[in-house]
Design an enzyme around this catalytic site. Structure first.
Site, mmCIF file in Angstrom:
data_model
loop_
_atom_site.group_PDB
_atom_site.id
_atom_site.type_symbol
_atom_site.label_atom_id
_atom_site.label_comp_id
_atom_site.label_asym_id
_atom_site.label_seq_id
_atom_site.Cartn_x
_atom_site.Cartn_y
_atom_site.Cartn_z
ATOM 1 N N HIS A 183 -27.599 -24.356 16.342
ATOM 2 C CA HIS A 183 -28.335 -23.982 17.553
ATOM 3 C C HIS A 183 -28.394 -22.463 17.703
ATOM 4 C CE1 HIS A 183 -29.206 -26.375 21.425
ATOM 5 N NE2 HIS A 183 -29.732 -27.021 20.407
ATOM 6 N N GLU B 293 -32.505 -25.978 13.538
ATOM 7 C CA GLU B 293 -32.130 -27.314 14.034
ATOM 8 C C GLU B 293 -33.317 -28.071 14.618
ATOM 9 O OE1 GLU B 293 -31.285 -28.016 17.712
ATOM 10 O OE2 GLU B 293 -32.589 -26.316 17.982
#
Length: 345
Positions: free
Chosen positions: A306, A10
């Site tokens: 994440h 990410e």
């Protein structure tokens, strides 16, 4: 020197913070390149710089790239020293992320440490002080980590101005974490928090919770506080025995009170329907202490980008194995184990 690419997964600030934490705990030198390459304003912002400077201070590290906008940093830590530290972000940047960067190194240090953190305490891009207090620290307490925190002033985005104190006791032995079964809901509470905005906003947020969740009046709490600037947050807390999960939504200009509450309700309902003990954000935060402790396992929702990125970074630096297995759509197990060729401690 281990090289970590900050543009992987990410591509956010978490790669940077996790790398700093592991470097200090394991005494490894690291070079982080393409920092926050996945963001609109890449490179180090003020709060990332605050994390870097805090890490440098507690570990006596040799650092290059210590400036705003820097996209490459080298970090060569010395021995982490417990003590009294004051870290000020100088903006509404999140103090909780600075706290999480230095937490594990100070837990593994030799003596008690005391921190005084100044900046943002409640903003939408990071766990709030309440989340740390209600959700994250109680789980760490269960594996042998003793951390006490005390809020002095609220700091909402964009004004900041918040402050809190932390006392971190050295953890002699971090126990394995096991959170695989979720208990029944024991308690539920909605807190609508606001500063410098009309009281009807929090009243409407709580009305929405009552309407959509059928919670009794005794579970709804309006909290009007003082702070440097205006701010508002809805926090839904659900205790299921070993975990209190917290679902937060921050008030914004031109977003109705009902919609603000609705976001937190949506996230909570997803969690309750999945039947797992660990929520999305907590999953993200537990893999690091588990990797530096004695591993363990938990069940959680479908992994966020994440979490997947954090797992990649931890495996690359810490030499642990983290296996994610899907049992159902929104039911995954995460197992953290030391590799057979040797332990981290």
């Amino acid at each position: 020197m281990i090289v970590i690419d900050g543009s992987q997964g990410e591509g956010g600030g978490q790669i940077f913070r996790t790398t700093l934490t592991l470097a200090m705990c394991l005494g490894k030198s690291v070079r982080i390149k393409n920092i926050r390459a996945g963001r609109n304003r890449p490179g180090l912002l003020r709060q990332h710089l605050a994390c870097l400077r805090a890490a440098k201070e507690i570990s006596g590290a040799e650092v290059t790239g210590d400036e705003l906008g820097s996209s490459v940093v080298t970090f060569e830590p010395g021995k982490v020293k417990s003590g009294e530290y004051r870290f000020a972000i100088g903006s509404a940047g999140s103090t909780t992320l600075v706290f999480q960067t230095v937490l594990m190194p100070l837990l593994l240090a030799e003596d008690v440490s005391e921190l005084y953190l100044e900046g943002g305490t409640h903003n939408g891009m990071a766990p709030s002080f309440d989340y740390i207090e209600q959700c994250f620290l109680p789980v760490l307490s269960g594996i042998g980590c003793r951390i006490e925190i005390d809020l002095e002033r609220y700091g909402f985005y964009p004004a900041g101005g918040g402050a809190w104190r932390v006392r971190i006791h050295p953890a002699n032995k971090i126990q394995p974490l096991t959170l695989v079964e979720r208990g029944e809901v024991i308690n539920e509470e909605a807190v609508a928090l606001s500063a410098r905005i009309p009281a009807h906003v929090t009243e409407r947020e709580l009305s929405q919770v009552k309407k959509k969740c059928y919670w009794p009046e005794s579970s709804l709490k309006q909290k009007l506080v003082s702070s440097e600037g205006p701010g508002n947050m809805v926090s839904l807390r659900v205790n299921v025995g070993e975990v209190t999960e917290v679902f937060e939504s921050v008030g914004e200009r031109n977003v109705s009170a009902e919609r603000v509450a609705g976001r937190a309700i949506r996230d909570m309902k997803r969690y309750l329907e999945a039947g797992v003990p660990v929520g999305e954000y907590l999953a993200d935060q537990l893999v690091l202490p588990m990797a530096l402790g004695r591993g363990g396992r938990f069940r959680t929702l479908k992994p966020s980008q994440h979490l997947l990125t954090n797992v990649e970074v931890i495996e690359a630096i810490a030499g642990v194995e983290i296996v994610l297995t899907e049992s159902g759509d929104d039911d995954w197990s995460v197992v953290v184990s030391q590799k057979v060729d040797g332990s981290n401690h």
